[in-house]
Design a protein around this motif. Structure first.
Motif, PDB file in Angstrom:
ATOM      1  N   SER A 109       0.823  44.146-108.024  1.00 52.08           N
ATOM      2  CA  SER A 109       1.497  43.969-109.316  1.00 52.08           C
ATOM      3  C   SER A 109       2.327  42.688-109.350  1.00 52.08           C
ATOM      4  O   SER A 109       2.613  42.163-110.414  1.00 52.08           O
ATOM      5  CB  SER A 109       2.390  45.171-109.632  1.00 52.08           C
ATOM      6  N   ARG A 110       2.703  42.176-108.191  1.00 48.98           N
ATOM      7  CA  ARG A 110       3.497  40.939-108.117  1.00 48.98           C
ATOM      8  C   ARG A 110       2.667  39.726-107.708  1.00 48.98           C
ATOM      9  O   ARG A 110       3.204  38.649-107.504  1.00 48.98           O
ATOM     10  CB  ARG A 110       4.639  41.120-107.117  1.00 48.98           C
ATOM     11  N   SER A 111       1.376  39.906-107.553  1.00 50.42           N
ATOM     12  CA  SER A 111       0.526  38.817-107.073  1.00 50.42           C
ATOM     13  C   SER A 111       0.493  37.678-108.080  1.00 50.42           C
ATOM     14  O   SER A 111       0.802  37.843-109.253  1.00 50.42           O
ATOM     15  CB  SER A 111      -0.886  39.320-106.799  1.00 50.42           C
ATOM     16  N   SER A 112       0.098  36.538-107.601  1.00 51.61           N
ATOM     17  CA  SER A 112       0.018  35.363-108.470  1.00 51.61           C
ATOM     18  C   SER A 112      -1.348  35.252-109.121  1.00 51.61           C
ATOM     19  O   SER A 112      -1.646  34.272-109.777  1.00 51.61           O
ATOM     20  CB  SER A 112       0.316  34.101-107.653  1.00 51.61           C
ATOM     21  N   PHE A 113      -2.186  36.250-108.939  1.00 49.94           N
ATOM     22  CA  PHE A 113      -3.512  36.241-109.531  1.00 49.94           C
ATOM     23  C   PHE A 113      -3.380  36.204-111.046  1.00 49.94           C
ATOM     24  O   PHE A 113      -2.737  37.048-111.643  1.00 49.94           O
ATOM     25  CB  PHE A 113      -4.291  37.487-109.100  1.00 49.94           C
ATOM     26  N   THR A 114      -3.961  35.203-111.657  1.00 51.73           N
ATOM     27  CA  THR A 114      -3.879  35.093-113.116  1.00 51.73           C
ATOM     28  C   THR A 114      -5.217  35.470-113.723  1.00 51.73           C
ATOM     29  O   THR A 114      -6.271  35.148-113.188  1.00 51.73           O
ATOM     30  CB  THR A 114      -3.509  33.658-113.546  1.00 51.73           C
ATOM     31  N   LEU A 115      -5.178  36.165-114.810  1.00 49.20           N
ATOM     32  CA  LEU A 115      -6.397  36.627-115.437  1.00 49.20           C
ATOM     33  C   LEU A 115      -6.188  36.784-116.924  1.00 49.20           C
ATOM     34  O   LEU A 115      -5.076  36.856-117.405  1.00 49.20           O
ATOM     35  CB  LEU A 115      -6.833  37.959-114.834  1.00 49.20           C
ATOM     36  N   SER A 116      -7.277  36.843-117.628  1.00 45.92           N
ATOM     37  CA  SER A 116      -7.189  37.038-119.069  1.00 45.92           C
ATOM     38  C   SER A 116      -7.469  38.489-119.447  1.00 45.92           C
ATOM     39  O   SER A 116      -7.360  38.858-120.590  1.00 45.92           O
ATOM     40  CB  SER A 116      -8.185  36.107-119.779  1.00 45.92           C
ATOM     41  N   GLY A 117      -7.832  39.302-118.488  1.00 46.37           N
ATOM     42  CA  GLY A 117      -8.097  40.713-118.733  1.00 46.37           C
ATOM     43  C   GLY A 117      -7.853  41.475-117.446  1.00 46.37           C
ATOM     44  O   GLY A 117      -7.051  41.069-116.622  1.00 46.37           O
ATOM     45  N   SER A 118      -8.565  42.551-117.261  1.00 42.31           N
ATOM     46  CA  SER A 118      -8.445  43.343-116.044  1.00 42.31           C
ATOM     47  C   SER A 118      -9.478  42.882-115.023  1.00 42.31           C
ATOM     48  O   SER A 118     -10.531  42.376-115.381  1.00 42.31           O
ATOM     49  CB  SER A 118      -8.681  44.817-116.357  1.00 42.31           C
ATOM     50  N   CYS A 119      -9.162  43.086-113.759  1.00 44.34           N
ATOM     51  CA  CYS A 119     -10.086  42.731-112.692  1.00 44.34           C
ATOM     52  C   CYS A 119     -10.057  43.843-111.652  1.00 44.34           C
ATOM     53  O   CYS A 119      -8.984  44.343-111.302  1.00 44.34           O
ATOM     54  CB  CYS A 119      -9.692  41.399-112.082  1.00 44.34           C
ATOM     55  N   VAL A 120     -11.232  44.233-111.164  1.00 45.39           N
ATOM     56  CA  VAL A 120     -11.355  45.301-110.177  1.00 45.39           C
ATOM     57  C   VAL A 120     -12.134  44.777-108.978  1.00 45.39           C
ATOM     58  O   VAL A 120     -13.126  44.071-109.138  1.00 45.39           O
ATOM     59  CB  VAL A 120     -12.101  46.524-110.788  1.00 45.39           C
ATOM     60  N   TRP A 121     -11.665  45.117-107.780  1.00 48.08           N
ATOM     61  CA  TRP A 121     -12.341  44.760-106.538  1.00 48.08           C
ATOM     62  C   TRP A 121     -12.735  46.039-105.812  1.00 48.08           C
ATOM     63  O   TRP A 121     -11.889  46.911-105.609  1.00 48.08           O
ATOM     64  CB  TRP A 121     -11.435  43.938-105.621  1.00 48.08           C
ATOM     65  N   GLN A 122     -13.993  46.157-105.397  1.00 52.77           N
ATOM     66  CA  GLN A 122     -14.407  47.309-104.607  1.00 52.77           C
ATOM     67  C   GLN A 122     -14.309  46.964-103.132  1.00 52.77           C
ATOM     68  O   GLN A 122     -14.737  45.901-102.702  1.00 52.77           O
ATOM     69  CB  GLN A 122     -15.853  47.691-104.928  1.00 52.77           C
ATOM     70  N   PHE A 123     -13.737  47.867-102.355  1.00 52.12           N
ATOM     71  CA  PHE A 123     -13.590  47.750-100.902  1.00 52.12           C
ATOM     72  C   PHE A 123     -12.807  46.512-100.470  1.00 52.12           C
ATOM     73  O   PHE A 123     -12.984  46.012 -99.370  1.00 52.12           O
ATOM     74  CB  PHE A 123     -14.956  47.790-100.198  1.00 52.12           C
ATOM     75  N   SER A 124     -11.947  46.007-101.365  1.00 55.23           N
ATOM     76  CA  SER A 124     -11.126  44.862-100.998  1.00 55.23           C
ATOM     77  C   SER A 124      -9.895  44.785-101.900  1.00 55.23           C
ATOM     78  O   SER A 124      -9.766  45.540-102.858  1.00 55.23           O
ATOM     79  CB  SER A 124     -11.932  43.554-101.087  1.00 55.23           C
ATOM     80  N   LEU A 125      -9.047  43.833-101.580  1.00 56.54           N
ATOM     81  CA  LEU A 125      -7.828  43.560-102.345  1.00 56.54           C
ATOM     82  C   LEU A 125      -7.995  42.242-103.088  1.00 56.54           C
ATOM     83  O   LEU A 125      -8.893  41.455-102.756  1.00 56.54           O
ATOM     84  CB  LEU A 125      -6.634  43.469-101.393  1.00 56.54           C
ATOM     85  N   PRO A 126      -7.133  41.955-104.065  1.00 59.56           N
ATOM     86  CA  PRO A 126      -7.173  40.636-104.697  1.00 59.56           C
ATOM     87  C   PRO A 126      -7.029  39.542-103.639  1.00 59.56           C
ATOM     88  O   PRO A 126      -6.422  39.772-102.583  1.00 59.56           O
ATOM     89  CB  PRO A 126      -5.976  40.648-105.640  1.00 59.56           C
ATOM     90  N   PRO A 127      -7.566  38.356-103.902  1.00 62.62           N
ATOM     91  CA  PRO A 127      -7.566  37.286-102.898  1.00 62.62           C
ATOM     92  C   PRO A 127      -6.200  36.918-102.319  1.00 62.62           C
ATOM     93  O   PRO A 127      -6.110  36.517-101.172  1.00 62.62           O
ATOM     94  CB  PRO A 127      -8.153  36.098-103.662  1.00 62.62           C
ATOM     95  N   ASP A 128      -5.128  37.064-103.083  1.00 62.02           N
ATOM     96  CA  ASP A 128      -3.818  36.639-102.575  1.00 62.02           C
ATOM     97  C   ASP A 128      -2.967  37.809-102.060  1.00 62.02           C
ATOM     98  O   ASP A 128      -1.765  37.668-101.862  1.00 62.02           O
ATOM     99  CB  ASP A 128      -3.059  35.853-103.634  1.00 62.02           C
ATOM    100  N   VAL A 129      -3.581  38.963-101.806  1.00 58.82           N
ATOM    101  CA  VAL A 129      -2.861  40.127-101.293  1.00 58.82           C
ATOM    102  C   VAL A 129      -3.513  40.552 -99.981  1.00 58.82           C
ATOM    103  O   VAL A 129      -4.734  40.573 -99.881  1.00 58.82           O
ATOM    104  CB  VAL A 129      -2.898  41.314-102.296  1.00 58.82           C
ATOM    105  N   SER A 130      -2.704  40.857 -98.980  1.00 59.40           N
ATOM    106  CA  SER A 130      -3.260  41.293 -97.702  1.00 59.40           C
ATOM    107  C   SER A 130      -2.574  42.552 -97.224  1.00 59.40           C
ATOM    108  O   SER A 130      -1.496  42.893 -97.682  1.00 59.40           O
ATOM    109  CB  SER A 130      -3.133  40.188 -96.648  1.00 59.40           C
ATOM    110  N   LEU A 131      -3.242  43.241 -96.298  1.00 56.24           N
ATOM    111  CA  LEU A 131      -2.683  44.481 -95.742  1.00 56.24           C
ATOM    112  C   LEU A 131      -1.449  44.205 -94.905  1.00 56.24           C
ATOM    113  O   LEU A 131      -1.270  43.296 -94.257  1.00 56.24           O
ATOM    114  CB  LEU A 131      -3.719  45.197 -94.866  1.00 56.24           C
TER     115      LEU A 131
END
Length: 131
Positions: A109-131
């Motif tokens: 929710s605090r990531s810097s990922f910018t988008l114009s709508g919703s984005c879903v990733w299967q079996f992964s996290l957004p590119p700028d978020v890590s475990l």
């Protein structure tokens, strides 16, 4: 009776995986007072701690933190329906946890990922978020 000068110890919590044959959907919203936009993060994990799905969206028209958090729950439910898992379960429960036990959804929710709508990733996290 109220005791003054005594502070509660800080809450220390960590994420706990769900039991075997269960999944856990964590949601969180990032909202800055004075704006009308919230960024919402969702993560679905299994009993092994494997990320099955993560998602992020921006929602406008938000007027309070409470509204942002409620929208996060609704978005989590929508994502769950989209992947058609909601009919697979006999039990559903809602539990509030401290942010420290909800690190991934909070991070999304605090990531810097910018988008114009919703984005879903299967079996992964957004590119700028890590475990």
């Amino acid at each position: 009776m109220v005791q003054r000068g005594i502070r509660s110890p800080p809450i220390q919590a960590s994420w706990c995986p769900p039991p075997l044959h269960f999944v856990k959907l964590n949601v969180d919203a990032s909202y800055e007072v004075g704006t009308d936009v919230a960024q919402i993060g969702v993560v679905l994990g299994n009993h092994d701690g494997l990320v099955l799905l993560s998602a992020v969206t921006m929602i406008s028209g938000i007027v309070s933190v409470l509204q942002a958090e409620l929208q996060a729950i609704l978005f989590g439910g929508e994502v769950f329906d989209i992947i058609d898992l909601s009919t697979e379960f006999e039990v559903c429960s809602f539990i509030h946890v401290h942010r420290s036990a909800n690190c991934l959804a909070d991070g999304i929710s605090r990531s810097s990922f910018t988008l114009s709508g919703s984005c879903v990733w299967q079996f992964s996290l957004p590119p700028d978020v890590s475990l």
